[in-house]
Design a protein around this motif. Sequence first.
Motif, PDB file in Angstrom:
ATOM      1  N   VAL A 134     -12.399   2.311   3.230  1.00 25.07           N
ATOM      2  CA  VAL A 134     -10.828   1.686   3.934  1.00 25.07           C
ATOM      3  C   VAL A 134     -10.698   0.458   4.051  1.00 25.07           C
ATOM      4  O   VAL A 134     -11.880  -0.525   4.889  1.00 25.07           O
ATOM      5  CB  VAL A 134     -10.704   2.608   4.375  1.00 25.07           C
ATOM      6  CG1 VAL A 134     -10.974   2.559   5.840  1.00 25.07           C
ATOM      7  CG2 VAL A 134      -9.421   2.422   5.330  1.00 25.07           C
ATOM      8  N   THR A 152      -4.024  -1.420   3.434  1.00 20.82           N
ATOM      9  CA  THR A 152      -4.263  -0.049   4.145  1.00 20.82           C
ATOM     10  C   THR A 152      -4.643   0.246   3.081  1.00 20.82           C
ATOM     11  O   THR A 152      -3.984   1.123   2.823  1.00 20.82           O
ATOM     12  CB  THR A 152      -4.166   0.643   5.658  1.00 20.82           C
ATOM     13  OG1 THR A 152      -3.302   0.282   6.743  1.00 20.82           O
ATOM     14  CG2 THR A 152      -4.977   2.028   5.279  1.00 20.82           C
ATOM     15  N   ARG A 153      -5.994   0.320   2.983  1.00 19.06           N
ATOM     16  CA  ARG A 153      -6.162   1.004   0.999  1.00 19.06           C
ATOM     17  C   ARG A 153      -7.573   1.817   1.245  1.00 19.06           C
ATOM     18  O   ARG A 153      -8.556   1.790   1.940  1.00 19.06           O
ATOM     19  CB  ARG A 153      -6.520  -0.328   0.141  1.00 19.06           C
ATOM     20  CG  ARG A 153      -6.573   0.252  -0.824  1.00 19.06           C
ATOM     21  CD  ARG A 153      -6.268  -1.084  -2.119  1.00 19.06           C
ATOM     22  NE  ARG A 153      -5.356  -1.483  -2.213  1.00 19.06           N
ATOM     23  CZ  ARG A 153      -4.858  -2.786  -2.649  1.00 19.06           C
ATOM     24  NH1 ARG A 153      -5.016  -3.834  -3.130  1.00 19.06           N
ATOM     25  NH2 ARG A 153      -2.995  -2.989  -3.031  1.00 19.06           N
ATOM     26  N   LEU A 154      -7.284   2.432   0.700  1.00 16.73           N
ATOM     27  CA  LEU A 154      -8.579   3.630   0.625  1.00 16.73           C
ATOM     28  C   LEU A 154      -8.688   3.937  -1.179  1.00 16.73           C
ATOM     29  O   LEU A 154      -8.624   3.659  -1.746  1.00 16.73           O
ATOM     30  CB  LEU A 154      -8.337   5.335   0.275  1.00 16.73           C
ATOM     31  CG  LEU A 154      -7.624   5.458   2.411  1.00 16.73           C
ATOM     32  CD1 LEU A 154      -6.844   7.611   2.218  1.00 16.73           C
ATOM     33  CD2 LEU A 154      -9.624   5.690   2.741  1.00 16.73           C
ATOM     34  N   TYR A 159      -7.829   4.336  -6.614  1.00 13.39           N
ATOM     35  CA  TYR A 159      -7.547   3.197  -5.101  1.00 13.39           C
ATOM     36  C   TYR A 159      -6.311   4.439  -4.053  1.00 13.39           C
ATOM     37  O   TYR A 159      -5.039   4.592  -5.427  1.00 13.39           O
ATOM     38  CB  TYR A 159      -7.510   2.011  -4.931  1.00 13.39           C
ATOM     39  CG  TYR A 159      -6.181   1.496  -5.501  1.00 13.39           C
ATOM     40  CD1 TYR A 159      -5.164   1.403  -4.922  1.00 13.39           C
ATOM     41  CD2 TYR A 159      -6.399   1.199  -7.204  1.00 13.39           C
ATOM     42  CE1 TYR A 159      -4.326   0.794  -5.574  1.00 13.39           C
ATOM     43  CE2 TYR A 159      -5.291   1.016  -7.245  1.00 13.39           C
ATOM     44  CZ  TYR A 159      -4.108   0.514  -7.020  1.00 13.39           C
ATOM     45  OH  TYR A 159      -2.903   0.000  -7.315  1.00 13.39           O
ATOM     46  N   ALA A 205     -11.241   9.131  10.654  1.00 13.81           N
ATOM     47  CA  ALA A 205     -11.035   7.786  10.540  1.00 13.81           C
ATOM     48  C   ALA A 205     -10.777   6.746  11.499  1.00 13.81           C
ATOM     49  O   ALA A 205     -10.024   7.463  11.923  1.00 13.81           O
ATOM     50  CB  ALA A 205      -9.663   7.745   9.754  1.00 13.81           C
TER      51      ALA A 205
END
Length: 352
Positions: free
Chosen positions: A326, A337-339, A48, A78
Amino acid sequence: MRMRSVLATVTAGLAAATCVTAAAPADAHGGKAPGVHACSPAVSITGYSDALDKTTYDGTFVGNLSALAVDRDGRIAALSDRSSLFTLDRETLKPTSVVNLVDEKGAALDSEGLAVERDGTRLVTSETEPSVRRYERDGTLVGSLPVPDALKVAPAGRATSNLTFEGLTLLPGGHTLLAAMEGSLSGDTAGIVRFQTWDRATRQGDFRLSAQYGYRTDTGLGVSEAQATPDGRLLVLERGFTAGVGNTVRLYLADLRHATDTRRVDTLTGQDGVRLARKTLLADLVNCPSLGAHAKQPQPNPLLDNIEGLTITGRTPDGRLQLLLVSDDNQNAAQTTRLYSLSARLPHTVNG
């Protein structure tokens, strides 16, 4: 941004729009450890990244991300629900460009769903009406798709504001588009949502209304994304939030092949004779290893946040689908905001 894991190159069997070798999201702000990190027998997490959290690009806040799609050149598109459409580098996942989207009157969108056609045209949903609009790569509006009256927000229809087209995906071949409603229509049983499709006769022809299907979510959850798999089934993200507890995020595999076309069914109550989409739980993400993640608010697993976007970026050498997810931070200091990079092995059949 120093990356510590790399997604495998996409196999030739995937459509050109999904042919990408992308970096898995793990860096100095993220986490990854050696070995397999199983969330379930079918799904594992690779890493992540929080590197985009509370950042800006070209004067635009990089957050509120609600959808992901693989562009024709392999980069990642995105979508922010504040009308911004970013392009992310396929290796670093850093923004390289941004365009602002507006409606026919020049107003901003509540943009939630995203799909990219083979010619690069962007298909974008807005929850406000709801709508599906088509944009050129530079953000120029080129048209919109028809929407059934029942799916429009009340009083024009039976939908609830902010619970409309949350997911958008093109099925293999690019001839069928599917939009997933987040919540139920007035008159339908709570938890049963509608999936609307559009078909076109030619590769670049106009989309026209087609079949509609019913899908039952888990109690208290709504659909936050739907993504077509290479074999024509759907990955469906179901998501919910409980204050003081945190998020619930579950990944399902759904199959529409034996579901009833519900466009002429006025109310969906689970009645006999109306077959809903079948679904199988692939993973409840609360069971993923946290990989050292930190949450800014209570969460049952600190890895979790408001996950809204999902796209398929390729395959592993052993045939598992590579997924990029996401979270939407709502431009809120208590969210991230995390991928996320996951892999999934799909079962051959879907349970009832």
